[in-house]
Each structure stands twice: as C-alpha cells, then as structure tokens.
Scaffold this motif. Structure first.
Motif, PDB file in Angstrom:
ATOM      1  N   GLY A  32      -9.337   9.838  40.347  1.00 29.56           N
ATOM      2  CA  GLY A  32      -8.511   9.124  39.389  1.00 29.56           C
ATOM      3  C   GLY A  32      -7.235   9.838  39.002  1.00 29.56           C
ATOM      4  N   ARG A  33      -6.955  10.964  39.615  1.00 27.36           N
ATOM      5  CA  ARG A  33      -5.732  11.719  39.316  1.00 27.36           C
ATOM      6  C   ARG A  33      -4.689  11.473  40.401  1.00 27.36           C
ATOM      7  NH1 ARG A  33      -7.200  15.592  35.375  1.00 27.36           N
ATOM      8  NH2 ARG A  33      -4.963  15.648  34.926  1.00 27.36           N
ATOM      9  N   THR A  34      -3.432  11.442  39.994  1.00 30.21           N
ATOM     10  CA  THR A  34      -2.305  11.320  40.918  1.00 30.21           C
ATOM     11  C   THR A  34      -1.693  12.706  41.071  1.00 30.21           C
ATOM     12  OG1 THR A  34      -1.865   9.043  40.220  1.00 30.21           O
ATOM     13  CG2 THR A  34      -0.081  10.209  41.342  1.00 30.21           C
ATOM     14  N   ILE A  35      -1.855  13.281  42.261  1.00 33.05           N
ATOM     15  CA  ILE A  35      -1.493  14.670  42.502  1.00 33.05           C
ATOM     16  C   ILE A  35      -0.431  14.722  43.598  1.00 33.05           C
ATOM     17  CG2 ILE A  35      -2.348  16.935  43.221  1.00 33.05           C
ATOM     18  CD1 ILE A  35      -5.207  15.829  42.397  1.00 33.05           C
ATOM     19  N   VAL A  36       0.671  15.389  43.325  1.00 28.73           N
ATOM     20  CA  VAL A  36       1.718  15.597  44.315  1.00 28.73           C
ATOM     21  C   VAL A  36       1.661  17.059  44.752  1.00 28.73           C
ATOM     22  CG1 VAL A  36       4.201  15.522  44.796  1.00 28.73           C
ATOM     23  CG2 VAL A  36       3.159  13.818  43.256  1.00 28.73           C
ATOM     24  N   VAL A  37       1.637  17.280  46.061  1.00 24.24           N
ATOM     25  CA  VAL A  37       1.622  18.641  46.600  1.00 24.24           C
ATOM     26  C   VAL A  37       2.915  18.857  47.375  1.00 24.24           C
ATOM     27  CG1 VAL A  37       0.413  20.303  48.063  1.00 24.24           C
ATOM     28  CG2 VAL A  37      -0.890  18.604  46.762  1.00 24.24           C
ATOM     29  N   ASP A  38       3.761  19.686  46.837  1.00 26.85           N
ATOM     30  CA  ASP A  38       5.088  20.034  47.353  1.00 26.85           C
ATOM     31  C   ASP A  38       6.073  18.875  47.196  1.00 26.85           C
ATOM     32  OD1 ASP A  38       4.679  22.723  47.902  1.00 26.85           O
ATOM     33  OD2 ASP A  38       3.885  22.319  49.897  1.00 26.85           O
ATOM     34  N   CYS A  39       7.321  19.252  46.992  1.00 24.92           N
ATOM     35  CA  CYS A  39       8.355  18.278  46.614  1.00 24.92           C
ATOM     36  C   CYS A  39       9.636  18.515  47.401  1.00 24.92           C
ATOM     37  CB  CYS A  39       8.646  18.375  45.117  1.00 24.92           C
ATOM     38  SG  CYS A  39       7.290  17.812  44.074  1.00 24.92           S
ATOM     39  N   ALA A  40       9.560  18.270  48.705  1.00 24.69           N
ATOM     40  CA  ALA A  40      10.749  18.380  49.548  1.00 24.69           C
ATOM     41  C   ALA A  40      11.635  17.160  49.364  1.00 24.69           C
ATOM     42  CB  ALA A  40      10.339  18.509  51.006  1.00 24.69           C
ATOM     43  N   LEU A  41      12.800  17.172  49.996  1.00 26.10           N
ATOM     44  CA  LEU A  41      13.653  15.994  50.017  1.00 26.10           C
ATOM     45  C   LEU A  41      12.859  14.780  50.488  1.00 26.10           C
ATOM     46  CD1 LEU A  41      17.084  17.103  51.562  1.00 26.10           C
ATOM     47  CD2 LEU A  41      16.677  16.184  49.271  1.00 26.10           C
ATOM     48  N   GLY A  42      13.004  13.664  49.785  1.00 27.12           N
ATOM     49  CA  GLY A  42      12.326  12.441  50.167  1.00 27.12           C
ATOM     50  C   GLY A  42      11.053  12.157  49.413  1.00 27.12           C
ATOM     51  N   VAL A  43      10.589  13.100  48.574  1.00 27.13           N
ATOM     52  CA  VAL A  43       9.308  12.903  47.903  1.00 27.13           C
ATOM     53  C   VAL A  43       9.330  11.704  46.964  1.00 27.13           C
ATOM     54  CG1 VAL A  43       9.825  14.534  46.020  1.00 27.13           C
ATOM     55  CG2 VAL A  43       7.445  14.025  46.609  1.00 27.13           C
ATOM     56  N   THR A  44      10.451  11.467  46.286  1.00 25.80           N
ATOM     57  CA  THR A  44      10.518  10.363  45.331  1.00 25.80           C
ATOM     58  C   THR A  44      10.409   9.024  46.050  1.00 25.80           C
ATOM     59  OG1 THR A  44      11.941  11.739  43.927  1.00 25.80           O
ATOM     60  CG2 THR A  44      11.835   9.386  43.416  1.00 25.80           C
TER      61      THR A  44
END
Length: 289
Positions: A32-44
């Motif tokens: 139930g968690r929204t987890i982002v791993v690493d944030c390179a260009l294009g992540v959004t």
C-alpha cells in the motif's frame, strides 16, 4: 492492494539521446505504499505515465548521488507540490542528500515564496523530511522494512543496495555496483532482484565512439557488473526473478534483448526480465526452487 514494480527509466549513465531510454528510476508499490527508488531525468513523466497521481508521493529513496540517480529529485517534489501535494514526503538518501535538497530550495526560493502567497499553497519546506542513512536498518514503518548494504561503486563510497520487505514479499535493488558477492547474502530469497548490468561487447563499442574512451572503459569495468556476473548474484541468492536494469549500453542499435538474455543465461536459468522504460513487473505467487 496489489504489489508491482515499474521500471521508469532503465539506462545506465546520465546522457539521453533521441529515441533512447531515460536514466534510472523505479516505482515500487508494496504494502500500500508508493515508493520511488532513484530520481533521474524523466522520473516525473514516468510516474504519471504509470498512473500515479503526484499527490500520492510518499517515500523516496536515493541509492547514491550520481546525477543519473538524483538529478530530478527536487523537480519531482516541486512538481508534485504544484499538483496539490499537501501530505508529508520522506526522502531517504546517503550523506549529501540534505545538501542537495537545501540547494534546490535555495535555487527555487522566488518561485516557492510567491506561490505560497499568491496561490495559498502550504510551505514545501515543511512537507519534506530528508533522512540520511548508512548501512543497516533504514526504515521500519507499518510492516514495511527497508535495509541498506554498502556496495562497490568506486570512486563513490556512499552507494547502497536496498532491500524492501512487506507481508512476506521482498524486492532488492543492487544500486550501481561492481560484481559484489556479499550482495547475494543481502538479496537471499528475494522475490525480485533488480540488478544493474553491462554488456561487455557493448562497452567496447561505447569506448570506441567516446573521446575519453580509455578512461571511460577503466571506470566502467571497475564500477559496474557484467550481465553474466549479475546472473551469478541471482543464482547465489536464489531469488525468484532477476530484473536487469541500469543497462550499459541501453541505446546502441547493435544490441537488443536477445544479446542481454544470451549473456545472463550463461550463469542464471531462473526467472529473467530485461528492463525497458515503462515495463511493469508483477509479483509472482511462486518462488524459485
């Protein structure tokens, strides 16, 4: 809620080229968690294409401070804020992550201040908490546990593999690393191992077309993992599925999925996925024998 892994960007390295994949970032929906791993260009863009409302941002993890893992962290959170983010977001990263965030806030101070007054937004500086971590336990919250292992990615020393566990399910991200046998113990029995991978024949072509080729080859061979060696880690760890990510090279037309499969099948006979942008990896019910 269903669990899934979405590969938002799968290219190793920060450069982007026409028609090619985006650098590394991933979405993990677990417990139930929204987890982002690493944030390179294009992540959004990758998150919105995956059907995620940016107002759902919850937990963000940065494995290390190379630009192809952190460059879009600030813009992601700021864009979520302009989209209506009003709930706290926690960012976990190695030493230096807090400096990055402070620098981003300083660079955007005019925009942030005027939007708070003009648009009635909450102060983004109060919404984000940055937690810097080292090896060991990173988070234990409502059944979700996250642990970190320092890996071998010279010259970067603060680079960490991450293991996420909830409700008997587990996913491990290798981060950027040279072949690192201790990672097998860290990933033992995981349902999914997301491991960086390099194709040796592709490295030679990459070096040949790059001005600083000799130095680049030295860095790549010292700091990254050949696909067959990623297979060795998966085999030693007895994981359910190996997902190759952070591919080097990822945008050479001379190489395709068949080449990656051939390389890793020299050492790994289990479940295998070759990463590509936007690919969804579901959690299987069964595990490797």
């Amino acid at each position: 809620m269903s669990n899934r892994l979405v590969l938002l960007g799968t290219k190793g390295g920060p450069a982007i080229r026409p028609g090619g994949p985006w650098p590394t970032s991933s979405l993990l929906e677990l417990g139930g968690r929204t987890i982002v791993v690493d944030c390179a260009l294009g992540v959004t863009r990758g998150l919105t294409d995956a059907g995620i409302s940016l107002k759902q941002l919850d937990l963000i993890f940065i494995t290390h401070l190379h630009s192809d893992h952190i460059l879009e962290l600030g813009p992601l959170i700021h864009t979520a804020w302009t989209a209506g983010l009003a709930m706290p977001v926690k960012v976990f990263g190695p030493v230096g992550t807090a400096d990055y965030w402070r620098g981003f806030l300083q660079s955007m101070a005019f925009d942030i201040d005027i939007r708070i007054v003009d648009e009635g937004r909450p102060d983004i500086r109060d919404l984000v908490k940055v937690v810097e971590f080292g090896e060991g336990s990173v988070l234990a919250d409502d059944g979700l546990s996250v642990t970190a292992l320092r890996v071998d990615h010279p010259p970067v020393t603060e680079c960490f593999a991450l293991r996420f566990e909830h409700g008997g399910k587990s996913v491990v991200f290798s981060a950027d690393t040279a072949y690192f046998p201790p990672l097998a113990d860290f990933a033992r029995g995981a349902d999914i191992l997301v491991h960086e991978a390099m194709l040796e024949e592709g490295v030679e072509r990459l070096v040949a077309r790059t001005g600083n080729g000799a130095r680049l080859r030295e860095h790549l061979m010292a700091s990254h993992t050949l696909a067959a060696d990623a297979g060795l880690i998966a085999k030693a760890a007895n994981v359910g599925r190996l997902v190759l990510n952070h591919l080097i090279p990822a945008d050479d037309p001379e190489f395709g999925e068949v080449d990656w499969v051939a390389a890793v099948r020299k050492t790994w006979a289990g479940g295998l996925t070759i990463g590509r942008d936007g690919l969804v990896v579901e959690f299987a019910d069964e595990h490797a024998a």
